[in-house]
Scaffold this active site. Structure first.
Site, PDB file in Angstrom:
ATOM      1  N   HIS A 102       1.787  -4.283   0.310  1.00  0.00           N
ATOM      2  CA  HIS A 102       0.356  -4.461   0.033  1.00  0.00           C
ATOM      3  C   HIS A 102       0.026  -4.148  -1.490  1.00  0.00           C
ATOM      4  CE1 HIS A 102       0.096  -5.494   4.124  1.00  0.00           C
ATOM      5  NE2 HIS A 102       0.169  -4.119   4.473  1.00  0.00           N
ATOM      6  N   THR A 118     -10.465  -0.699   1.609  1.00  0.00           N
ATOM      7  CA  THR A 118     -10.694  -1.947   1.298  1.00  0.00           C
ATOM      8  C   THR A 118      -9.340  -2.817   1.994  1.00  0.00           C
ATOM      9  OG1 THR A 118      -9.448  -1.900  -0.678  1.00  0.00           O
ATOM     10  CG2 THR A 118     -11.823  -1.647  -1.008  1.00  0.00           C
TER      11      THR A 118
HETATM   12  O1  1SD Z   1      -4.996   0.046  -0.231  1.00  0.00           O
HETATM   13  C1  1SD Z   1      -5.437   1.372   0.098  1.00  0.00           C
HETATM   14  C2  1SD Z   1      -4.332   1.956   1.312  1.00  0.00           C
HETATM   15  O2  1SD Z   1      -2.923   1.471   0.467  1.00  0.00           O
HETATM   16  C3  1SD Z   1      -4.558   3.470   1.468  1.00  0.00           C
HETATM   17  O3  1SD Z   1      -4.204   3.787   0.223  1.00  0.00           O
HETATM   18  C4  1SD Z   1      -5.949   3.631   1.912  1.00  0.00           C
HETATM   19  C5  1SD Z   1      -6.056   4.965   1.754  1.00  0.00           C
HETATM   20  O4  1SD Z   1      -5.424   5.709   2.955  1.00  0.00           O
HETATM   21  O5  1SD Z   1      -6.852   3.095   0.911  1.00  0.00           O
HETATM   22  C6  1SD Z   1      -6.745   1.801   0.714  1.00  0.00           C
HETATM   23  S1  1SD Z   1      -8.092   1.492  -0.455  1.00  0.00           S
HETATM   24  O6  1SD Z   1      -9.311   1.591   0.177  1.00  0.00           O
HETATM   25  O7  1SD Z   1      -8.108   2.598  -1.611  1.00  0.00           O
HETATM   26  N1  1SD Z   1      -7.629   0.428  -1.117  1.00  0.00           N
HETATM   27 ZN    ZN Z   2      -7.129   0.237  -3.027  1.00  0.00          ZN
END
Ligand code: 1SD
Ligand code: ZN
Length: 267
Positions: free
Chosen positions: A64, A205
């Site tokens: 991702h 997100t």
């Molecule tokens: O997309 C990240 C995800 O990979 C993970 O790091 C999570 C935290 O556990 O955060 C999201 S985000 O909200 O920082 N995009």
């Molecule tokens: Zn992020």
């Protein structure tokens, strides 16, 4: 992470991850006329030990995004505190969101304006003991989001990460890279030691979209170079996604406020 989702149909996420349909979701479009002023006497957001070099650093293509993690000597893990935060939040990982071209890519928008890339530096509240536990609490995580724009000079931190990109083109690959302090991600095109932050209560997100994040967003003069964006786009994501930014979500009555960030260059 083991989460299966893709960016083709983000509206379907709530079917598998109910929180993604919640009332304090991220990202959002920040309308400047609705943002509160920086109030006099307000405590700034502090970044601590962002100048400390870790013992080890690893980059991972999780399908991702590309994530950077590190191991610091005991007591040297970077933290943030102050501003709207209660207590101290420890660094966990950082990663990026980008688009299929340079006109889109950021998750948050400012007055409907997209930036080509957004960096997320994820922190969890120390008193919860670990990130998994912290994610279950409404104030468990604090994410610093940097909305960056294109500049001639490359971003120094991303440049260090790129050294390992050839080993993580495919999803689920990881590789060690030469360790460097998080301050390498700071813009080298601006002399400013303080910057304005926007803060609001939101969510991850990405699925499971846990509503546990205090967002701290900074718009900076960026120094990411176009060839660096291209190198991110060459990493293969799952489901052949060519972008990894979630569309903006409803504000649902939340308010956005402003704080100052104080940057420390010392370790
Ligand atoms: O997309 C990240 C995800 O990979 C993970 O790091 C999570 C935290 O556990 O955060 C999201 S985000 O909200 O920082 N995009
Ligand atoms: Zn992020």
């Amino acid at each position: 992470s083991g989460a299966h989702f893709d960016y083709g149909n983000p509206k379907d996420w709530p079917k598998d991850y109910p929180s993604c349909g919640g009332m304090r979701q991220s990202p959002i479009n920040i309308q400047l006329q609705d943002v509160g002023m920086i109030e006099p006497g307000q405590q700034p957001v502090y970044r601590n030990r962002y100048g400390a070099k870790p013992k080890r650093m690893t980059i991972t293509n999780n399908g991702h995004t590309v994530q950077l993690t590190g191991e610091w000597q005991k007591g040297y893990t970077p933290t943030i505190s102050g501003g709207p935060l209660n207590g101290t939040y420890q660094f966990s990982e950082l990663h990026f969101h980008w688009g299929s071209n340079n006109f889109v890519g950021s998750e948050h928008l400012i007055n409907n304006h997209s930036f080509p890339i957004e960096m997320h530096i994820v922190h969890w509240k120390e008193t919860y003991g670990n990130k998994t536990e912290a994610t279950k609490h409404p104030n468990g995580l604090a994410v610093l989001g940097y909305l960056m724009s294109i500049h001639k000079s490359p971003n120094r931190g991303l440049k260090m990460m790129q050294m390992g990109f050839q080993h993580i083109v495919e999803p689920s690959r990881s590789t060690k890279i030469d360790p460097f302090p998080l301050s390498f991600f700071d813009p080298n095109v601006s002399r400013q030691k303080t910057a304005r932050y926007f803060t609001y209560p939101g969510s991850l997100t990405t699925p499971p979209c846990s509503e546990s994040v205090t967002w701290l967003l900074s718009v900076r003069l960026g120094n990411i170079a176009t060839h660096q964006l291209d190198s991110l786009r060459r990493l293969r994501l799952s489901n052949h996604d060519n972008h990894n930014n979630r569309p903006t979500q409803q504000l649902n009555g939340r308010s956005v406020s402003s704080y100052l960030e104080i940057q420390f260059s010392n370790a």
